[in-house]
Design a protein around this motif. Structure first.
Motif, short mmCIF file in Angstrom:
data_model
loop_
_atom_site.label_atom_id
_atom_site.label_comp_id
_atom_site.label_asym_id
_atom_site.label_seq_id
_atom_site.Cartn_x
_atom_site.Cartn_y
_atom_site.Cartn_z
N THR A 192 0.84 -1.21 0.00
CA THR A 192 0.00 0.00 0.00
C THR A 192 0.87 1.26 0.00
N ALA A 193 1.85 1.30 0.92
CA ALA A 193 2.69 2.50 1.05
C ALA A 193 3.50 2.76 -0.21
N SER A 194 3.91 1.67 -0.87
CA SER A 194 4.80 1.82 -2.03
C SER A 194 4.09 2.42 -3.24
N ARG A 195 2.75 2.44 -3.22
CA ARG A 195 2.04 2.89 -4.43
C ARG A 195 2.21 4.39 -4.68
N GLY A 196 2.60 5.14 -3.67
CA GLY A 196 2.85 6.57 -3.88
C GLY A 196 4.03 6.76 -4.82
#
Ligand code: ASP
Length: 439
Positions: free
Chosen positions: A112-116
């Motif tokens: 989730t965090a990596s999608r930025g």
């Protein structure tokens, strides 16, 4: 010279379309800037939110069985606005929909965090007309979660050296089973460093919103001077003491190859910034100190015991008390019959009494003194190695400013002197030392 520069741009450098335009100008301004590593969009102003924080929030909400629509809407709007204003051709809606579905299904915090970074990388690659390379395909972690250096460096070189120009999102890679795994927060700095090493770049440029490192904290010292050059080792000492611009682990990959890091300011690209360079390169440079930094809130426990120097294993006994109580110490200055333990106050919460009792019974000291509310000030500089009189200058400056020095410790590398003062004297001490050396 390979004529390759790796440029990493932090979140504030890519926070909105105006920042993207600055980045484009910088990247296209030098043909050597071939590999670009972006962070996720950061804050546009003080009250704003970082995309990465919002993504973590979405993940938390799903874990607690709550709706994450409001947080995701904020993310969606940021990316939609970016794509619209930059006029790039990617179908961002489709990507966002898929990501939202995955988060709703309980995707991991790391994914989730990596999608930025992932989305920002897609946008930037289109905007610059550089190829997009997903780091999940070239940056690897082992089964135990640790970074797999060997496999990664090989993959990075093989893949990237075939591509003339690429954008590689920061912050994440993949596990042996293909799952996404991130570095710790701020980890795009680490990605940039890995890429720079993999392609044997001439320089690793790290673009942020300040023009490099300052000699002292600007909240304490008015208008401190910029540090033009600093060695990797000095930087370790200063960042350990609280000076942060770069992720701590970011220096290791490039340091191995002797690739300099140049910290640059996206909002003021003409500034030279700070060069972080090899430890050996500047041994002959006789400049005095490089920087001064420090931290508050330590407790010093001083233990006195007659003939301590001849009693074998005394310090070991003292330290075993700390170990049994899960407490680590920062420094241990010692005298003939005394030894002091400098411990971060937060480590001692609720444990101090117990530790003192155990030292009493196990080590049978003549005297124990506890000095709470102490601060440490580290004066760092490779120039101190050979310059006589540096410490005299430090202590004279402190004395003149009525700062009572409670403890002194010089690192064995001789590039730092650490001074213990009371919390209340901390700012005064930093200013006094800075002023003594900045003229
Ligand atoms: N976006 C990530 C973070 O906020 C990584 C980075 O910016 O370096 O921690």
């Amino acid at each position: 010279m390979k004529n390759i520069v790796v440029a990493k741009f932090g979140g504030s450098s890519l926070a909105d379309s105006a920042q993207f335009n600055k980045v484009k100008e910088i990247v296209l301004g030098d043909k050597k800037r071939k590999y670009i590593v972006p962070s996720a969009p950061g804050k546009r102003n003080k009250e704003d939110e970082k995309i990465t924080d919002l993504l973590y929030l979405c993940h938390d909400r799903v874990q607690q069985n709550n709706s994450f629509d409001d947080a995701f809407n904020l993310i969606e709007n940021r990316f939609l606005q970016l794509v619209k204003e930059l006029n790039v051709g990617i179908n961002i809606k489709e990507y966002l929909e898929e990501i939202k579905k995955n988060i709703a299904k309980g995707a991991s915090a790391d994914y989730t965090a990596s999608r930025g970074e992932y989305l920002n990388g897609l946008i930037l690659s289109d905007f610059l007309d550089y190829e997009f390379v997903d780091p999940a395909e070239i940056i690897f972690f082992r089964e135990n979660g640790l970074f797999d250096e060997e496999r990664t460096q090989k993959a990075v070189s093989e893949r990237l050296l075939k591509i003339d120009k690429a954008v590689i999102p920061g912050f994440y890679g993949s596990m042996p089973n293909g799952n996404i795994k991130t570095f710790s927060r701020g980890g795009s700095d680490v990605t940039g460093s890995i890429i720079a090493r993999g392609v044997s770049a001439d320089i690793y440029e790290n673009w942020t919103d300040v023009s490099g490192f300052l000699m002292a904290d600007p909240r304490i010292v008015e208008n401190p001077k910029n540090i033009k050059k600093i060695t990797y080792r000095e930087l370790r000492e200063l960042s350990y003491m609280g000076a942060t611009v770069l992720h701590e682990e970011a220096i290791f990959p490039v340091r191995k190859e002797g690739i300099p890091i140049n910290i640059k300011n996206t909002n003021s690209p003409e500034d030279e910034g700070t060069f972080i360079i090899n430890d050996l390169e500047l041994l002959n440079n006789m400049s005095t100190i490089t920087g001064v930094a420090g931290k508050k809130d330590f407790t010093v426990i001083t233990i006195e015991k007659n003939m301590m120097n001849v009693e074998q294993g005394y310090c070991r006994k003292v330290l075993s008390v700390l170990e049994e109580n899960n407490v680590s110490f920062e420094h241990m200055p010692s005298g003939v019959d005394t030894v002091s333990l400098v411990i971060a106050q937060s480590q001692l919460d609720g444990k101090l009494e117990k530790i003192l009792m155990e030292v009493e019974t196990k080590c049978n000291p003549d005297k124990i003194e506890v000095h709470p509310d102490m601060a440490l000030v580290a004066v760092v500089g490779r120039g101190m190695l050979r310059t006589i009189g540096t410490s005299a200058k430090i202590f004279e400056a402190l004395a003149k400013n009525d700062v009572n020095v409670r403890m002194i410790s010089q690192g064995s590398s001789e590039i730092n002197i650490i001074v213990g003062v009371e919390n209340k004297d901390f700012e005064n001490a930093v200013r006094a030392i800075y002023n003594a050396f900045s003229k």
